[in-house]
Design a protein around this motif. Sequence first.
Motif, PDB file in Angstrom:
ATOM      1  N   LEU A  84      -6.369 -11.543  -8.239  1.00 38.94           N
ATOM      2  CA  LEU A  84      -5.499 -11.098  -9.320  1.00 38.94           C
ATOM      3  C   LEU A  84      -4.035 -11.227  -8.942  1.00 38.94           C
ATOM      4  CD1 LEU A  84      -7.227  -7.809 -10.560  1.00 38.94           C
ATOM      5  CD2 LEU A  84      -6.924  -9.907 -11.877  1.00 38.94           C
ATOM      6  N   ALA A  85      -3.706 -10.857  -7.707  1.00 34.76           N
ATOM      7  CA  ALA A  85      -2.314 -10.837  -7.237  1.00 34.76           C
ATOM      8  C   ALA A  85      -2.244 -11.548  -5.883  1.00 34.76           C
ATOM      9  CB  ALA A  85      -1.816  -9.393  -7.122  1.00 34.76           C
ATOM     10  N   PRO A  86      -2.154 -12.872  -5.860  1.00 30.12           N
ATOM     11  CA  PRO A  86      -2.168 -13.639  -4.612  1.00 30.12           C
ATOM     12  C   PRO A  86      -1.162 -13.190  -3.549  1.00 30.12           C
ATOM     13  CG  PRO A  86      -2.434 -15.103  -6.484  1.00 30.12           C
ATOM     14  CD  PRO A  86      -2.145 -13.748  -7.051  1.00 30.12           C
ATOM     15  N   PRO A  87       0.027 -12.632  -3.900  1.00 25.43           N
ATOM     16  CA  PRO A  87       0.945 -12.202  -2.844  1.00 25.43           C
ATOM     17  C   PRO A  87       0.378 -11.109  -1.925  1.00 25.43           C
ATOM     18  CG  PRO A  87       2.139 -12.441  -4.903  1.00 25.43           C
ATOM     19  CD  PRO A  87       0.672 -12.572  -5.236  1.00 25.43           C
ATOM     20  N   THR A  88      -0.693 -10.419  -2.344  1.00 26.04           N
ATOM     21  CA  THR A  88      -1.266  -9.380  -1.476  1.00 26.04           C
ATOM     22  C   THR A  88      -2.119  -9.965  -0.360  1.00 26.04           C
ATOM     23  OG1 THR A  88      -3.266  -9.114  -2.851  1.00 26.04           O
ATOM     24  CG2 THR A  88      -1.353  -7.725  -3.393  1.00 26.04           C
ATOM     25  N   ALA A  89      -2.484 -11.230  -0.453  1.00 25.51           N
ATOM     26  CA  ALA A  89      -3.345 -11.851   0.558  1.00 25.51           C
ATOM     27  C   ALA A  89      -2.698 -11.757   1.940  1.00 25.51           C
ATOM     28  CB  ALA A  89      -3.614 -13.308   0.201  1.00 25.51           C
ATOM     29  N   ASN A  90      -3.517 -11.447   2.947  1.00 26.73           N
ATOM     30  CA  ASN A  90      -3.074 -11.350   4.348  1.00 26.73           C
ATOM     31  C   ASN A  90      -2.120 -10.186   4.596  1.00 26.73           C
ATOM     32  OD1 ASN A  90      -4.529 -13.762   4.983  1.00 26.73           O
ATOM     33  ND2 ASN A  90      -2.816 -14.961   4.170  1.00 26.73           N
ATOM     34  N   ARG A  91      -2.068  -9.233   3.695  1.00 25.95           N
ATOM     35  CA  ARG A  91      -1.254  -8.036   3.887  1.00 25.95           C
ATOM     36  C   ARG A  91      -2.150  -6.803   3.915  1.00 25.95           C
ATOM     37  NH1 ARG A  91       4.407  -8.022   2.291  1.00 25.95           N
ATOM     38  NH2 ARG A  91       5.127 -10.129   1.754  1.00 25.95           N
ATOM     39  N   SER A  92      -1.648  -5.764   4.556  1.00 25.27           N
ATOM     40  CA  SER A  92      -2.304  -4.468   4.454  1.00 25.27           C
ATOM     41  C   SER A  92      -2.015  -3.923   3.058  1.00 25.27           C
ATOM     42  CB  SER A  92      -1.776  -3.506   5.517  1.00 25.27           C
ATOM     43  OG  SER A  92      -2.112  -3.957   6.800  1.00 25.27           O
ATOM     44  N   VAL A  93      -3.026  -3.382   2.424  1.00 22.16           N
ATOM     45  CA  VAL A  93      -2.835  -2.920   1.052  1.00 22.16           C
ATOM     46  C   VAL A  93      -3.782  -1.769   0.754  1.00 22.16           C
ATOM     47  CG1 VAL A  93      -4.473  -4.626   0.139  1.00 22.16           C
ATOM     48  CG2 VAL A  93      -2.743  -3.658  -1.378  1.00 22.16           C
ATOM     49  N   ARG A  94      -3.318  -0.855  -0.076  1.00 24.52           N
ATOM     50  CA  ARG A  94      -4.153   0.256  -0.537  1.00 24.52           C
ATOM     51  C   ARG A  94      -3.901   0.453  -2.027  1.00 24.52           C
ATOM     52  NH1 ARG A  94      -2.077   3.994   2.240  1.00 24.52           N
ATOM     53  NH2 ARG A  94      -3.478   3.822   4.062  1.00 24.52           N
ATOM     54  N   VAL A  95      -4.974   0.580  -2.804  1.00 26.36           N
ATOM     55  CA  VAL A  95      -4.871   0.863  -4.235  1.00 26.36           C
ATOM     56  C   VAL A  95      -5.587   2.179  -4.495  1.00 26.36           C
ATOM     57  CG1 VAL A  95      -5.441   0.097  -6.565  1.00 26.36           C
ATOM     58  CG2 VAL A  95      -4.820  -1.595  -4.819  1.00 26.36           C
ATOM     59  N   GLN A  96      -4.861   3.126  -5.080  1.00 26.01           N
ATOM     60  CA  GLN A  96      -5.430   4.432  -5.391  1.00 26.01           C
ATOM     61  C   GLN A  96      -5.284   4.717  -6.880  1.00 26.01           C
ATOM     62  OE1 GLN A  96      -2.873   6.414  -2.426  1.00 26.01           O
ATOM     63  NE2 GLN A  96      -4.755   7.278  -1.553  1.00 26.01           N
ATOM     64  N   LEU A  97      -6.277   5.363  -7.432  1.00 26.98           N
ATOM     65  CA  LEU A  97      -6.245   5.774  -8.832  1.00 26.98           C
ATOM     66  C   LEU A  97      -6.588   7.244  -8.874  1.00 26.98           C
ATOM     67  CD1 LEU A  97      -5.883   4.882 -11.767  1.00 26.98           C
ATOM     68  CD2 LEU A  97      -8.340   4.430 -11.852  1.00 26.98           C
ATOM     69  N   GLY A  98      -5.599   8.054  -9.284  1.00 26.79           N
ATOM     70  CA  GLY A  98      -5.789   9.493  -9.184  1.00 26.79           C
ATOM     71  C   GLY A  98      -5.946   9.858  -7.712  1.00 26.79           C
ATOM     72  N   GLY A  99      -6.987  10.551  -7.368  1.00 30.58           N
ATOM     73  CA  GLY A  99      -7.222  10.915  -5.975  1.00 30.58           C
ATOM     74  C   GLY A  99      -8.203  10.006  -5.275  1.00 30.58           C
ATOM     75  N   GLU A 100      -8.592   8.895  -5.915  1.00 26.02           N
ATOM     76  CA  GLU A 100      -9.617   8.016  -5.346  1.00 26.02           C
ATOM     77  C   GLU A 100      -9.012   6.715  -4.841  1.00 26.02           C
ATOM     78  OE1 GLU A 100     -13.768   5.767  -6.716  1.00 26.02           O
ATOM     79  OE2 GLU A 100     -12.667   7.055  -8.118  1.00 26.02           O
ATOM     80  N   THR A 101      -9.434   6.294  -3.647  1.00 26.61           N
ATOM     81  CA  THR A 101      -9.008   5.014  -3.099  1.00 26.61           C
ATOM     82  C   THR A 101      -9.974   3.926  -3.567  1.00 26.61           C
ATOM     83  OG1 THR A 101      -8.013   6.027  -1.144  1.00 26.61           O
ATOM     84  CG2 THR A 101      -8.580   3.690  -0.994  1.00 26.61           C
ATOM     85  N   LEU A 102      -9.437   2.940  -4.286  1.00 25.57           N
ATOM     86  CA  LEU A 102     -10.261   1.861  -4.822  1.00 25.57           C
ATOM     87  C   LEU A 102     -10.376   0.698  -3.836  1.00 25.57           C
ATOM     88  CD1 LEU A 102      -8.802   1.699  -8.451  1.00 25.57           C
ATOM     89  CD2 LEU A 102     -10.794   2.985  -7.663  1.00 25.57           C
ATOM     90  N   VAL A 103      -9.274   0.380  -3.177  1.00 31.60           N
ATOM     91  CA  VAL A 103      -9.223  -0.730  -2.221  1.00 31.60           C
ATOM     92  C   VAL A 103      -8.366  -0.311  -1.036  1.00 31.60           C
ATOM     93  CG1 VAL A 103      -8.359  -3.065  -1.805  1.00 31.60           C
ATOM     94  CG2 VAL A 103      -9.529  -2.558  -3.934  1.00 31.60           C
ATOM     95  N   GLU A 104      -8.813  -0.627   0.156  1.00 32.53           N
ATOM     96  CA  GLU A 104      -7.996  -0.369   1.343  1.00 32.53           C
ATOM     97  C   GLU A 104      -8.280  -1.447   2.383  1.00 32.53           C
ATOM     98  OE1 GLU A 104      -6.376   3.477   3.637  1.00 32.53           O
ATOM     99  OE2 GLU A 104      -8.559   3.367   3.465  1.00 32.53           O
ATOM    100  N   ARG A 105      -7.208  -2.097   2.822  1.00 31.37           N
ATOM    101  CA  ARG A 105      -7.311  -3.091   3.871  1.00 31.37           C
ATOM    102  C   ARG A 105      -6.192  -2.813   4.879  1.00 31.37           C
ATOM    103  NH1 ARG A 105      -7.257  -8.523   1.369  1.00 31.37           N
ATOM    104  NH2 ARG A 105      -5.029  -8.189   1.121  1.00 31.37           N
ATOM    105  N   GLY A 106      -6.581  -2.589   6.134  1.00 32.13           N
ATOM    106  CA  GLY A 106      -5.589  -2.235   7.134  1.00 32.13           C
ATOM    107  C   GLY A 106      -5.122  -0.807   6.933  1.00 32.13           C
ATOM    108  N   ASP A 107      -3.914  -0.516   7.412  1.00 35.16           N
ATOM    109  CA  ASP A 107      -3.340   0.827   7.297  1.00 35.16           C
ATOM    110  C   ASP A 107      -1.900   0.702   6.797  1.00 35.16           C
ATOM    111  OD1 ASP A 107      -2.908   3.544   7.478  1.00 35.16           O
ATOM    112  OD2 ASP A 107      -2.429   3.495   9.623  1.00 35.16           O
ATOM    113  N   PRO A 108      -1.742   0.396   5.510  1.00 33.49           N
ATOM    114  CA  PRO A 108      -0.400   0.145   4.982  1.00 33.49           C
ATOM    115  C   PRO A 108       0.473   1.396   4.958  1.00 33.49           C
ATOM    116  CG  PRO A 108      -1.985   0.261   3.192  1.00 33.49           C
ATOM    117  CD  PRO A 108      -2.776   0.300   4.465  1.00 33.49           C
TER     118      PRO A 108
END
Length: 218
Positions: A84-108
């Motif tokens: 969906l968002a190619p600039p996030t590739a190869n980066r640490s990233v976390r997506v949260q919705l409300g209090g829930e973590t949907l995606v987490e890679r690394g420790d951003p």
Amino acid sequence: MNGTRAQANLLSLAVALTALVSAATLGLVVADGALAGADRDPGDRRVAGVAAERLVSAEATTVRENVLDGEAVAELSPAALDSLAPPTANRSVRVQLGGETLVERGDPTGATVERVVLVAERTTRSRSVAVDNGDDLTLPRRTDRVELTFAAGSTVETVRVNGRIVLHDPGGLAGQFVVEPSRDETTTLGFEGGTAQVGIESTPLRTEKATLRVTVDD
């Protein structure tokens, strides 16, 4: 006496120049560090902003602009986010919705972008009604899918959705049909040509407000 004073003046000038050069050098180092930090932070923030914008606008993750599809985002993966968002590739990233973590890679720990959104969850409403020629039935909540089941003996020939013909059979509609109204407006079903007992099952969307957070780091 004059020679001593001149030497003293030269010494003072040298000390002052040394201090000035040191201060200038220190200023350049601090400025360099600040600029480097500024360069990194906006980079992370831009990527986080791109990811947040794509999540709230992409067809794969929304039911409409700024309304997230709860089922779709619950299945979000790092690979899907990168798609969906190619600039996030190869980066640490976390997506949260409300209090829930949907995606987490690394420790951003970099920049975080927040968006207030609606999250839609599908519910099911079922009922059986008797209809006659000319009857209209408005569903209480917006939906993009309605299943109609006509009992044996139905003589209804036509069904309209908000005035548009979606089903028609001069011999009478019988059996099960699925119609797909626009999810952007309230659905009114119109029945013409006879009578019938009709089972109506719809899947309206229930929405709740939540905060979407995207954190990105190099």
